[in-house]
Enzyme design. Sequence first.
Site, mmCIF file in Angstrom:
data_model
loop_
_atom_site.group_PDB
_atom_site.id
_atom_site.type_symbol
_atom_site.label_atom_id
_atom_site.label_comp_id
_atom_site.label_asym_id
_atom_site.label_seq_id
_atom_site.Cartn_x
_atom_site.Cartn_y
_atom_site.Cartn_z
ATOM 1 N N SER A 171 0.826 -1.216 0.000
ATOM 2 C CA SER A 171 0.000 0.000 0.000
ATOM 3 C C SER A 171 0.861 1.266 0.000
ATOM 4 C CB SER A 171 -0.985 -0.002 1.176
ATOM 5 O OG SER A 171 -0.333 0.211 2.394
ATOM 6 N N HIS A 218 8.614 3.194 8.742
ATOM 7 C CA HIS A 218 8.331 2.312 9.879
ATOM 8 C C HIS A 218 7.141 2.898 10.641
ATOM 9 C CE1 HIS A 218 9.092 -0.679 12.951
ATOM 10 N NE2 HIS A 218 8.934 0.270 13.858
HETATM 11 C C1 GAR Z 1 3.883 -0.696 6.647
HETATM 12 O O1 GAR Z 1 3.100 -0.395 7.776
HETATM 13 C C2 GAR Z 1 5.333 -0.345 6.898
HETATM 14 O O2 GAR Z 1 5.500 0.816 7.672
HETATM 15 C C3 GAR Z 1 5.809 -1.563 7.643
HETATM 16 O O3 GAR Z 1 5.236 -2.626 6.930
HETATM 17 C C4 GAR Z 1 3.966 -2.204 6.421
HETATM 18 C C5 GAR Z 1 3.928 -2.551 4.967
HETATM 19 O O4 GAR Z 1 2.650 -2.269 4.431
HETATM 20 N N1 GAR Z 1 7.249 -1.643 7.684
HETATM 21 C C6 GAR Z 1 7.923 -2.027 8.762
HETATM 22 O O5 GAR Z 1 7.405 -2.420 9.785
HETATM 23 C C7 GAR Z 1 9.434 -1.943 8.630
HETATM 24 N N2 GAR Z 1 10.072 -2.251 9.850
HETATM 25 P P1 GAR Z 1 2.458 -2.037 2.879
HETATM 26 O O6 GAR Z 1 3.059 -3.268 2.182
HETATM 27 O O7 GAR Z 1 0.970 -1.976 2.704
HETATM 28 O O8 GAR Z 1 3.158 -0.775 2.491
#
Ligand code: GAR
Length: 220
Positions: free
Chosen positions: A14, A111
Amino acid sequence: MKRRVAILISGRGSNMVALIQAAAAAHFPAEIALVISNRSDAAGLEKARASDVPALAIESKLFGKDRATFEAVVQAALDEHGIDLICLAGFMRLLTAQFVQRWHGRMLNIHPSLLPSFPGIDPAAQALGAGVKISGATVHFVIPKTDAGPIVMQGAVGVCDDDTPDTLAERILRVEHRIYPEALRLVAGGQVRLEGDICKTTAGAGSAAILISPTTGCGT
Ligand code: GAR
């Protein structure tokens, strides 16, 4: 000239979609030139292709513990596509210090916490466990330490008494989708500079907005 950006993902993508949408604007200083997932089943791969962004799966589990060889394949793809900047967006594979050094000052991560609080796994649950009243998201330059490095931008939300890790993470995700494109705009536009561990913004200013949580209704 627009900076050429690769987004590295592992899952739903996302934040990747938010970056692709922002970069579609004519005056955005970066173009999303490549998406790489370390998992071939990542839902984000199809979303990237639907936006006409080249998307590759480089399955990290095939490399076992051999991170260096996995990263050599990733680097070859980055070279082939002439990539200037990397955005990690839910990329859940640890990178070697050598790869991180090579991209020093040119690789961002997002993050879902106000770093340096709550790095690592399940930061929303960590925040609820600590009882903090404000949490949020952080975009930072990547250094060899996980979820650490010079902070480019943060966004905050209030924590509610009845939040679960899922409801808090969902509210933080909406902040992520706002700040990641803005942080990339600053970095790709040459509007930040690194002073050791600190990232300073040469244009624009810090927000003077105050967020108080919980609100008491007493006009404070
Ligand atoms: C997001 O919330 C991002 O901040 C987190 O993974 C999710 C990915 O969502 N990242 C971490 O926790 C890194 N340590 P997405 O695939 O929908 O962007």
